[in-house]
Design an enzyme around this catalytic site. Structure first.
Site, PDB file in Angstrom:
ATOM      1  N   GLU A   1      17.348 -28.183   3.890  1.00 35.27           N
ATOM      2  CA  GLU A   1      17.998 -27.553   2.748  1.00 35.27           C
ATOM      3  C   GLU A   1      19.002 -26.524   3.238  1.00 35.27           C
ATOM      4  O   GLU A   1      19.083 -26.214   4.432  1.00 35.27           O
ATOM      5  CB  GLU A   1      16.953 -26.917   1.821  1.00 35.27           C
ATOM      6  CG  GLU A   1      15.986 -27.940   1.226  1.00 35.27           C
ATOM      7  CD  GLU A   1      15.058 -27.358   0.188  1.00 35.27           C
ATOM      8  OE1 GLU A   1      15.252 -26.191  -0.214  1.00 35.27           O
ATOM      9  OE2 GLU A   1      14.130 -28.070  -0.241  1.00 35.27           O
TER      10      GLU A   1
ATOM     11  N   ARG B   1      22.730 -20.664  -0.385  1.00 38.26           N
ATOM     12  CA  ARG B   1      23.007 -20.899  -1.800  1.00 38.26           C
ATOM     13  C   ARG B   1      24.097 -19.994  -2.375  1.00 38.26           C
ATOM     14  O   ARG B   1      24.871 -20.435  -3.224  1.00 38.26           O
ATOM     15  CB  ARG B   1      21.712 -20.735  -2.610  1.00 38.26           C
ATOM     16  CG  ARG B   1      20.751 -21.877  -2.386  1.00 38.26           C
ATOM     17  CD  ARG B   1      19.467 -21.689  -3.159  1.00 38.26           C
ATOM     18  NE  ARG B   1      18.592 -22.847  -2.967  1.00 38.26           N
ATOM     19  CZ  ARG B   1      17.356 -22.912  -3.438  1.00 38.26           C
ATOM     20  NH1 ARG B   1      16.847 -21.902  -4.111  1.00 38.26           N
ATOM     21  NH2 ARG B   1      16.629 -24.002  -3.230  1.00 38.26           N
TER      22      ARG B   1
ATOM     23  N   HIS C   1      18.516 -18.598 -10.837  1.00 38.44           N
ATOM     24  CA  HIS C   1      17.339 -19.325 -10.356  1.00 38.44           C
ATOM     25  C   HIS C   1      16.209 -18.422  -9.874  1.00 38.44           C
ATOM     26  O   HIS C   1      15.059 -18.633 -10.228  1.00 38.44           O
ATOM     27  CB  HIS C   1      17.770 -20.252  -9.223  1.00 38.44           C
ATOM     28  CG  HIS C   1      16.680 -21.111  -8.678  1.00 38.44           C
ATOM     29  ND1 HIS C   1      15.917 -21.947  -9.477  1.00 38.44           N
ATOM     30  CD2 HIS C   1      16.218 -21.278  -7.408  1.00 38.44           C
ATOM     31  CE1 HIS C   1      15.036 -22.585  -8.727  1.00 38.44           C
ATOM     32  NE2 HIS C   1      15.182 -22.200  -7.471  1.00 38.44           N
TER      33      HIS C   1
ATOM     34  N   HIS D   1      21.113 -21.112  -8.206  1.00 39.23           N
ATOM     35  CA  HIS D   1      20.983 -22.422  -7.565  1.00 39.23           C
ATOM     36  C   HIS D   1      22.290 -23.162  -7.808  1.00 39.23           C
ATOM     37  O   HIS D   1      22.754 -23.257  -8.948  1.00 39.23           O
ATOM     38  CB  HIS D   1      19.808 -23.194  -8.158  1.00 39.23           C
ATOM     39  CG  HIS D   1      19.368 -24.350  -7.320  1.00 39.23           C
ATOM     40  ND1 HIS D   1      20.149 -25.465  -7.128  1.00 39.23           N
ATOM     41  CD2 HIS D   1      18.230 -24.573  -6.615  1.00 39.23           C
ATOM     42  CE1 HIS D   1      19.522 -26.316  -6.345  1.00 39.23           C
ATOM     43  NE2 HIS D   1      18.349 -25.799  -6.017  1.00 39.23           N
TER      44      HIS D   1
ATOM     45  N   ARG E   1      17.961 -15.444  -1.162  1.00 39.95           N
ATOM     46  CA  ARG E   1      16.790 -16.138  -0.621  1.00 39.95           C
ATOM     47  C   ARG E   1      17.187 -17.410   0.119  1.00 39.95           C
ATOM     48  O   ARG E   1      17.972 -18.210  -0.381  1.00 39.95           O
ATOM     49  CB  ARG E   1      15.820 -16.483  -1.755  1.00 39.95           C
ATOM     50  CG  ARG E   1      14.617 -17.280  -1.315  1.00 39.95           C
ATOM     51  CD  ARG E   1      13.636 -17.438  -2.446  1.00 39.95           C
ATOM     52  NE  ARG E   1      14.154 -18.220  -3.550  1.00 39.95           N
ATOM     53  CZ  ARG E   1      14.062 -19.538  -3.653  1.00 39.95           C
ATOM     54  NH1 ARG E   1      13.481 -20.237  -2.667  1.00 39.95           N
ATOM     55  NH2 ARG E   1      14.529 -20.172  -4.698  1.00 39.95           N
TER      56      ARG E   1
END
Length: 426
Positions: free
Chosen positions: A120, A285, A346, A237, A381
Site C-alpha cells: 500500500e 495518502r 478517512h 483516503h 497515517r
C-alpha cells in the site's frame, strides 16, 4: 424519561471497535473478578474497524530488517512529527498482535508457509497482511464472537453514552447512557472509563466514515479537561468511489488495489500523480490526495478515475471480492470501465493525548484507538497502521489495568443487577 437506578461496574468501555472489544476481552481474561461493561452506540459492527479493507501493516516475518524499514516508512509518512519511541514500540509488538488475533480465530491469507503481503501507499515493500479485502470485517467478526460468548462482560448495543462525570470527593466515575429503543437512561458507577469511540470524519462533506463518527470522544474531552492534539490532522483516503449521495459514507477502494497495479488517471486516461512524487500512485495518502485535488482544480472536475482494467479478473475475484461487490452496487464493471473516485475524510490522526497504555491526563479516564493521540501517526497515517495501533494499545491497556485495579467494587445485593452482567444483554 425513565431512569434505571445506579449500578456498579468496575470498568466501563465506550466503543465496540477493535480497541474497545480487544481491551474488554483481554482484561476479562486476566481479571475475571472485575465487572466490565461495554457500550456500543449502534450495532456491534457499525464502527470503522469492521469497514477496514486493506489489512494490518506488520514487519515481514521472514525479514528481520523490515522492523527498521517499517518504522522509517511510518516516520516518513507522518512527516517525522511522530513520537518515534511510540512508533518503535507499536511496530515492535506487531507480530505478537497477529499471533493473538489468530488465536481468536482470524485466518489471514497465506502464500505457502508465509503470509500473503499486499503493498500500500508509503510502504517501501509489501507488508500488509490481510483477509482478502475484508480484513476489518473478519477481525471484528472473530472478536465479537468471543465478546458475545464472554459472560464476564456485559455488552450493551444501541446504547449511547451521554455523560461521564465525577463529583469533587467521589472516588468513582458516573456514566450515563440512553437506550435507543426504550429511551431508558442507565447510570453506572465505576473506577475507570475507557474512551474507544473512534473519529470525527462525518463532519466532512466527503467522508468514508460511518454515520456515527461525529467526534463523541472529543466532546467528552472538552467536558473532562482532557488535553487534545493535532485535531486538524484529518487523513483523507485518496480513492473513495464518487457519489453525489451525501447521506451515506463514500465506499472505499482499498489501497492494495493500486499495489496490485491499478492506476489513478484523469478523464483523458492520463496518469498524473507521479508528477507530484516519484512513488506515483503508491506515495503516502496525503501526497496522492493533494495531487488528485490539484488535478480536479485544474480540470474543473469533481472527481478523477481509478483504472483497474489491466488487472487479471481472477486476481480481482480472489483478492478483492469486496471491491467487486462495491462496484456492482454502483453498476460499475471494473474490468471494462474506469471507476470514478475522489478523496474522502478517512482517519483522525489527532485526538486525546494518551500514552501507548491508554493513560490520559485525567486519572481514571483512558483513551484507545482512533480517538487517542499517541504520536504514532504524526500528521499523516501510514496505510494499514491503524488496526495495529489500536490492537497494541488495547493489549497494553489491559496489561496495565490487570495490575492497577487490585480490588473489584463489591456492590451490595440491592445494588447488584445480575442481569446487567449477563452477555445475553446483546
Amino acid at each position: 424519561m425513565k431512569t434505571n437506578r445506579e449500578r456498579h461496574a468496575d470498568i466501563c468501555i465506550i466503543g465496540s471497535g477493535i480497541a474497545g472489544t480487544l481491551a474488554a476481552l483481554e482484561l476479562a481474561s486476566a481479571r475475571p473478578d472485575l465487572r466490565i461493561e461495554l457500550f456500543s452506540k449502534g450495532a456491534l459492527d457499525a464502527g470503522a474497524s469492521s469497514m477496514a479493507q486493506g489489512g494490518i501493516a506488520v514487519p515481514r516475518f521472514n525479514d528481520p530488517s523490515d522492523v527498521h524499514q517499517h518504522v522509517q516508512d511510518t516516520l516518513s509518512a507522518g512527516h517525522r512529527s511522530n513520537n518515534e519511541d511510540t512508533v518503535r514500540r507499536i511496530i515492535g509488538s506487531a507480530h505478537h498482535v497477529i499471533g493473538l488475533l489468530e488465536r481468536y480465530g482470524v485466518q489471514f491469507d497465506r502464500a505457502g508457509s508465509d503470509y500473503h503481503y499486499a503493498r500500500e501507499g508509503g510502504h517501501a515493500v509489501a507488508r500488509v497482511i490481510h483477509v482478502a479485502d475484508r480484513t476489518g470485517y473478519e477481525v471484528m467478526r472473530a472478536l465479537h464472537g468471543h465478546l458475545c460468548a464472554q459472560r464476564k462482560i456485559c455488552t450493551r448495543v444501541h446504547t449511547a453514552v451521554t455523560d461521564v462525570s465525577r463529583g469533587p470527593d467521589d472516588p468513582y466515575w458516573t456514566l450515563t447512557a440512553e437506550e435507543e429503543a426504550s429511551g431508558r437512561l442507565i447510570e453506572r458507577r465505576g473506577s475507570r472509563v475507557v474512551l474507544a469511540m473512534g473519529g470525527s470524519g462525518w463532519h466532512h462533506r466527503w467522508t468514508s466514515n460511518p454515520v456515527g463518527a461525529v467526534g463523541d470522544a472529543l466532546k467528552f474531552a472538552g467536558r473532562l479537561g482532557l488535553p487534545v492534539q493535532e485535531l486538524d490532522a484529518m487523513q483523507f483516503h485518496p480513492t473513495a468511489i464518487y457519489s453525489r449521495d451525501q447521506d451515506q459514507p463514500l465506499s472505499l477502494v482499498t489501497e492494495a488495489l493500486r499495489g496490485a497495479g491499478a492506476r489513478i488517471v484523469n478523464a483523458a486516461g492520463e496518469s498524473f500523480v507521479r508528477e507530484a512524487d516519484a512513488r506515483g500512485d503508491l506515495a503516502p495518502r496525503d501526497i496522492v490526495t493533494t495531487a488528485i485535488l490539484e488535478e480536479m482544480a485544474l480540470t474543473g472536475a469533481d472527481h478523477v478515475y481509478l483504472d483497474a482494467r489491466q488487472l487479471d479478473p481472477m486476481v480481482l475475484r480472489e483478492r478483492f471480492p469486496t471491491f467487486l461487490r462495491t462496484c456492482a452496487e454502483h453498476s460499475i464493471d471494473p474490468t471494462t470501465t474506469l471507476i470514478p473516485i475522489r478523496p474522502a475524510a478517512h482517519y483522525q490522526c489527532g485526538g486525546i493525548v494518551a500514552d501507548i497504555n491508554g493513560r490520559t491526563a485525567v486519572d481514571g479516564i483512558d483513551a484507545l484507538g482512533e480517538c487517542a493521540y499517541t504520536g504514532m501517526h504524526g500528521r499523516n497515517r501510514l496505510a494499514s497502521n491503524s488496526l495495529l495501533e489500536a490492537a497494541v494499545m488495547a493489549l497494553m491497556w489491559a496489561k496495565r489495568c490487570a495490575t492497577e485495579e487490585p480490588t473489584a467494587i463489591r456492590p451490595t445485593a440491592a445494588e447488584y443487577d445480575s442481569e446487567a452482567y449477563d452477555s445475553r444483554s446483546h
